[in-house]
Design a protein around this motif. Structure first.
Motif, PDB file in Angstrom:
ATOM      1  N   ILE A   1       0.829  -1.195   0.000  1.00  0.00           N
ATOM      2  CA  ILE A   1       0.000   0.000   0.000  1.00  0.00           C
ATOM      3  C   ILE A   1       0.867   1.250   0.000  1.00  0.00           C
ATOM      4  N   GLU A   2       0.281   2.345  -0.485  1.00  0.00           N
ATOM      5  CA  GLU A   2       0.981   3.630  -0.429  1.00  0.00           C
ATOM      6  C   GLU A   2       1.030   4.085   1.021  1.00  0.00           C
ATOM      7  N   ALA A   3       2.206   4.360   1.506  1.00  0.00           N
ATOM      8  CA  ALA A   3       2.343   4.801   2.891  1.00  0.00           C
ATOM      9  C   ALA A   3       3.426   5.858   2.968  1.00  0.00           C
ATOM     10  N   CYS A   4       3.374   6.604   4.021  1.00  0.00           N
ATOM     11  CA  CYS A   4       4.392   7.615   4.253  1.00  0.00           C
ATOM     12  C   CYS A   4       5.477   6.972   5.118  1.00  0.00           C
ATOM     13  N   LEU A   5       6.365   6.250   4.465  1.00  0.00           N
ATOM     14  CA  LEU A   5       7.392   5.503   5.171  1.00  0.00           C
ATOM     15  C   LEU A   5       8.449   6.427   5.763  1.00  0.00           C
ATOM     16  N   GLU A   6       8.964   6.024   6.896  1.00  0.00           N
ATOM     17  CA  GLU A   6      10.026   6.784   7.525  1.00  0.00           C
ATOM     18  C   GLU A   6      11.297   6.680   6.688  1.00  0.00           C
ATOM     19  N   SER A   7      11.908   7.800   6.454  1.00  0.00           N
ATOM     20  CA  SER A   7      13.192   7.855   5.749  1.00  0.00           C
ATOM     21  C   SER A   7      13.875   9.157   6.167  1.00  0.00           C
ATOM     22  N   TRP A   8      15.173   9.191   5.975  1.00  0.00           N
ATOM     23  CA  TRP A   8      15.923  10.393   6.315  1.00  0.00           C
ATOM     24  C   TRP A   8      16.292  11.076   5.005  1.00  0.00           C
ATOM     25  N   ILE A   9      15.851  12.321   4.831  1.00  0.00           N
ATOM     26  CA  ILE A   9      16.079  13.075   3.604  1.00  0.00           C
ATOM     27  C   ILE A   9      16.725  14.399   3.988  1.00  0.00           C
ATOM     28  N   GLN A  10      17.792  14.740   3.300  1.00  0.00           N
ATOM     29  CA  GLN A  10      18.483  16.000   3.589  1.00  0.00           C
ATOM     30  C   GLN A  10      18.812  16.703   2.273  1.00  0.00           C
ATOM     31  N   TYR A  11      18.573  17.998   2.245  1.00  0.00           N
ATOM     32  CA  TYR A  11      18.999  18.858   1.136  1.00  0.00           C
ATOM     33  C   TYR A  11      19.996  19.857   1.704  1.00  0.00           C
ATOM     34  N   LYS A  12      21.084  20.051   0.966  1.00  0.00           N
ATOM     35  CA  LYS A  12      22.121  20.970   1.431  1.00  0.00           C
ATOM     36  C   LYS A  12      22.632  21.789   0.245  1.00  0.00           C
ATOM     37  N   VAL A  13      22.762  23.094   0.447  1.00  0.00           N
ATOM     38  CA  VAL A  13      23.308  23.977  -0.586  1.00  0.00           C
ATOM     39  C   VAL A  13      24.825  23.810  -0.580  1.00  0.00           C
ATOM     40  N   ILE A  14      25.370  23.337  -1.681  1.00  0.00           N
ATOM     41  CA  ILE A  14      26.819  23.144  -1.825  1.00  0.00           C
ATOM     42  C   ILE A  14      27.455  24.396  -2.420  1.00  0.00           C
ATOM     43  N   GLN A  15      26.748  25.008  -3.371  1.00  0.00           N
ATOM     44  CA  GLN A  15      27.264  26.222  -4.014  1.00  0.00           C
ATOM     45  C   GLN A  15      26.109  27.184  -4.239  1.00  0.00           C
ATOM     46  N   GLN A  16      26.303  28.433  -3.875  1.00  0.00           N
ATOM     47  CA  GLN A  16      25.289  29.469  -4.060  1.00  0.00           C
ATOM     48  C   GLN A  16      25.257  29.920  -5.522  1.00  0.00           C
ATOM     49  N   PRO A  17      24.089  30.380  -6.005  1.00  0.00           N
ATOM     50  CA  PRO A  17      24.030  30.948  -7.358  1.00  0.00           C
ATOM     51  C   PRO A  17      24.777  32.275  -7.405  1.00  0.00           C
ATOM     52  N   ASP A  18      25.077  32.720  -8.616  1.00  0.00           N
ATOM     53  CA  ASP A  18      25.836  33.959  -8.790  1.00  0.00           C
ATOM     54  C   ASP A  18      25.064  35.197  -8.333  1.00  0.00           C
ATOM     55  N   ALA A  19      23.761  35.238  -8.583  1.00  0.00           N
ATOM     56  CA  ALA A  19      22.974  36.444  -8.302  1.00  0.00           C
ATOM     57  C   ALA A  19      22.427  36.485  -6.874  1.00  0.00           C
ATOM     58  N   ASP A  20      21.534  35.590  -6.523  1.00  0.00           N
ATOM     59  CA  ASP A  20      20.860  35.605  -5.224  1.00  0.00           C
ATOM     60  C   ASP A  20      21.359  34.477  -4.337  1.00  0.00           C
ATOM     61  N   LYS A  21      21.208  34.679  -3.047  1.00  0.00           N
ATOM     62  CA  LYS A  21      21.570  33.640  -2.076  1.00  0.00           C
ATOM     63  C   LYS A  21      20.353  32.758  -1.788  1.00  0.00           C
ATOM     64  N   ILE A  22      20.613  31.509  -1.404  1.00  0.00           N
ATOM     65  CA  ILE A  22      19.560  30.551  -1.079  1.00  0.00           C
ATOM     66  C   ILE A  22      19.445  30.445   0.436  1.00  0.00           C
ATOM     67  N   SER A  23      18.201  30.376   0.904  1.00  0.00           N
ATOM     68  CA  SER A  23      17.945  30.200   2.324  1.00  0.00           C
ATOM     69  C   SER A  23      16.751  29.272   2.482  1.00  0.00           C
ATOM     70  N   PRO A  24      16.739  28.377   3.420  1.00  0.00           N
ATOM     71  CA  PRO A  24      17.832  27.991   4.312  1.00  0.00           C
ATOM     72  C   PRO A  24      18.907  27.217   3.547  1.00  0.00           C
ATOM     73  N   LEU A  25      20.075  27.074   4.155  1.00  0.00           N
ATOM     74  CA  LEU A  25      21.178  26.368   3.505  1.00  0.00           C
ATOM     75  C   LEU A  25      21.062  24.857   3.622  1.00  0.00           C
ATOM     76  N   LYS A  26      20.210  24.399   4.558  1.00  0.00           N
ATOM     77  CA  LYS A  26      20.078  22.962   4.787  1.00  0.00           C
ATOM     78  C   LYS A  26      18.706  22.679   5.391  1.00  0.00           C
ATOM     79  N   ILE A  27      18.106  21.552   4.986  1.00  0.00           N
ATOM     80  CA  ILE A  27      16.820  21.130   5.555  1.00  0.00           C
ATOM     81  C   ILE A  27      16.799  19.605   5.612  1.00  0.00           C
TER      82      ILE A  27
END
Length: 109
Positions: free
Chosen positions: A67-93
């Motif tokens: 069945i479709e379920a919301c399974l537990e997993s660990w997911i992380q996004y991290k900014v490795i390099q900022q774009p040239d024009a604008d900054k990204i926030s947050p840097l990690k989630i």
């Protein structure tokens, strides 16, 4: 300032269709045995047109569920390099499920 959710949304859309915002994707997956469970470790790097580089890491048990379920997993996004024009926030989630990840993207979209 750009919100990290915009980049995560583009990454999620890439799995549906090719994104014009992402120019390159690198990925590596490893499956390890921990006790009686196989665990998938995945690392992906996404290179964006604006110069940003975002790393996505996933750790998830390999469980066969019918069945479709919301399974537990660990997911992380991290900014490795900022774009040239604008900054990204947050840097990690971090999330503990794909459901929470999807809700966060929809909230900030």
């Amino acid at each position: 300032m750009n919100h990290l959710a915009q980049y995560v949304d583009a990454i999620q859309q890439m799995s549906i269709k090719q994104s014009s915002k992402i120019i390159k994707r690198e990925s590596k997956q490893v499956v390890e045995q921990e006790s009686d469970t196989e665990v998938l470790f995945s690392t992906e790097l996404y290179y964006f047109v604006d110069g940003a580089v975002i790393e996505k890491n996933i750790e998830q048990d390999q469980i066969n569920i019918q069945i479709e379920a919301c399974l537990e997993s660990w997911i992380q996004y991290k900014v490795i390099q900022q774009p040239d024009a604008d900054k990204i926030s947050p840097l990690k989630i971090e999330f503990n499920s794909h459901c929470r990840e999807s809700h966060w993207v929809k909230y900030f979209k």
